[in-house]
Design a protein around this motif. Structure first.
Motif, PDB file in Angstrom:
ATOM      1  N   SER A 106      10.433  21.923   4.424  1.00 44.86           N
ATOM      2  CA  SER A 106      10.154  23.347   4.649  1.00 44.86           C
ATOM      3  C   SER A 106       9.884  24.069   3.331  1.00 44.86           C
ATOM      4  O   SER A 106       9.212  25.089   3.300  1.00 44.86           O
ATOM      5  N   LEU A 107      10.380  23.522   2.216  1.00 48.35           N
ATOM      6  CA  LEU A 107      10.144  24.141   0.907  1.00 48.35           C
ATOM      7  C   LEU A 107       8.830  23.679   0.281  1.00 48.35           C
ATOM      8  O   LEU A 107       8.464  24.093  -0.813  1.00 48.35           O
ATOM      9  N   GLY A 108       8.132  22.780   0.953  1.00 42.81           N
ATOM     10  CA  GLY A 108       6.799  22.377   0.500  1.00 42.81           C
ATOM     11  C   GLY A 108       6.770  21.153  -0.389  1.00 42.81           C
ATOM     12  O   GLY A 108       5.740  20.870  -1.025  1.00 42.81           O
ATOM     13  N   ALA A 109       7.884  20.424  -0.461  1.00 42.84           N
ATOM     14  CA  ALA A 109       7.883  19.195  -1.270  1.00 42.84           C
ATOM     15  C   ALA A 109       7.208  18.069  -0.496  1.00 42.84           C
ATOM     16  O   ALA A 109       7.144  18.097   0.734  1.00 42.84           O
ATOM     17  N   THR A 110       6.710  17.089  -1.225  1.00 39.60           N
ATOM     18  CA  THR A 110       6.289  15.842  -0.585  1.00 39.60           C
ATOM     19  C   THR A 110       7.556  15.038  -0.353  1.00 39.60           C
ATOM     20  O   THR A 110       8.401  14.934  -1.244  1.00 39.60           O
ATOM     21  N   ALA A 147       9.023  12.055   7.000  1.00 37.68           N
ATOM     22  CA  ALA A 147       8.475  11.809   5.655  1.00 37.68           C
ATOM     23  C   ALA A 147       6.952  11.741   5.637  1.00 37.68           C
ATOM     24  O   ALA A 147       6.317  11.349   6.616  1.00 37.68           O
ATOM     25  N   ASP A 148       6.382  12.111   4.484  1.00 38.31           N
ATOM     26  CA  ASP A 148       4.933  11.968   4.271  1.00 38.31           C
ATOM     27  C   ASP A 148       4.605  10.522   3.919  1.00 38.31           C
ATOM     28  O   ASP A 148       3.548  10.013   4.263  1.00 38.31           O
ATOM     29  N   VAL A 153       0.850  -1.209   0.000  1.00 37.43           N
ATOM     30  CA  VAL A 153       0.000   0.000   0.000  1.00 37.43           C
ATOM     31  C   VAL A 153       0.880   1.252   0.000  1.00 37.43           C
ATOM     32  O   VAL A 153       0.642   2.213  -0.745  1.00 37.43           O
ATOM     33  N   LYS A 154       1.927   1.218   0.819  1.00 37.45           N
ATOM     34  CA  LYS A 154       2.838   2.371   0.888  1.00 37.45           C
ATOM     35  C   LYS A 154       3.552   2.570  -0.450  1.00 37.45           C
ATOM     36  O   LYS A 154       3.743   3.698  -0.906  1.00 37.45           O
ATOM     37  N   VAL A 155       3.941   1.475  -1.063  1.00 39.10           N
ATOM     38  CA  VAL A 155       4.648   1.578  -2.347  1.00 39.10           C
ATOM     39  C   VAL A 155       3.727   2.189  -3.398  1.00 39.10           C
ATOM     40  O   VAL A 155       4.132   3.056  -4.171  1.00 39.10           O
ATOM     41  N   GLU A 156       2.475   1.763  -3.381  1.00 39.25           N
ATOM     42  CA  GLU A 156       1.506   2.287  -4.353  1.00 39.25           C
ATOM     43  C   GLU A 156       1.298   3.791  -4.129  1.00 39.25           C
ATOM     44  O   GLU A 156       1.124   4.556  -5.087  1.00 39.25           O
TER      45      GLU A 156
END
Ligand SMILES: O=C([C@H](O)CO)[C@H](O)[C@H](O)COP(=O)(O)O
Length: 185
Positions: A103-107, A123-124, A24-27
């Protein structure tokens, strides 16, 4: 043991480890790759080599990947994806980069042995590869190999499998990808 027997033992370890990865995480990561603007990969040492291989194949499927630290790598912006590969999840330079990317807004997506590490917690999307740490600390998934080898090999296989999934979703094949292969080598 003969070298071939070692190879076969490594393959068994890789098979066992692949079965422990959360699909699920990989997807979630595959979906995020599809949506991302630019994609940045980061990693140190051998984990970094695997990240670079992944970036190369992402370029072949037509994505816009960059390796952090290369001279031609541009600025990271909101809407970009930062994928950090770190077995320990504590490599200092990568912790700072991950904080900065957030902090720069990346995922932020992390692939790590330790989801509760500093990088894993930031991490998200955190994908765990349960394997022995480079310090030798066990993770209940025994290996005959030194340090983080099982993690690093599993990382490469996971990244190659993600590319296959991406190819399936986008009806790509090896021939279409070869059109983007470097022709100045
Ligand atoms: O190169 C490495 C080492 O040989 C471990 O087997 C590591 O990949 C490097 O030290 C980075 O460490 P992590 O961030 O913990 O993956």
């Amino acid at each position: 043991m003969q070298t071939t027997e070692y190879t076969l033992e490594i393959i068994k370890e890789l098979q066992r480890t692949a079965n422990l990865i959360n699909e699920v995480k990989v997807e979630m990561l595959v979906e995020r790759i599809l949506e991302a603007n630019k994609i940045f990969v980061a990693g140190a040492g051998r984990s970094g080599f695997m990240a670079k291989s992944f970036a190369m194949r992402m370029m072949h499927v037509g994505l816009d990947p960059y390796v952090v630290g290369e001279t031609v790598t541009p600025n990271l912006e909101e809407g970009d994806l930062f994928i950090v590969s770190s077995g320990s999840g504590e490599t200092k330079s990568l912790v700072s980069m991950t904080e900065r990317a957030k902090s720069l807004g990346a995922t932020v997506a992390a692939v790590t042995i330790s989801p509760n590490s500093t990088i894993g917690s930031l991490a998200d999307i955190t994908i765990q590869i349960p394997a022995q740490a480079k310090s030798g600390e066990k993770a209940g998934n025994e290996t005959i190999q030194p340090m983080g080898s099982l993690f690093e090999q599993s990382l490469l296989l996971l990244y190659d499998a993600i590319i296959l999934r991406f190819m399936e979703k986008n009806s790509l094949n090896s021939n279409t990808m070869f059109g983007r292969h470097v022709n100045l080598e």
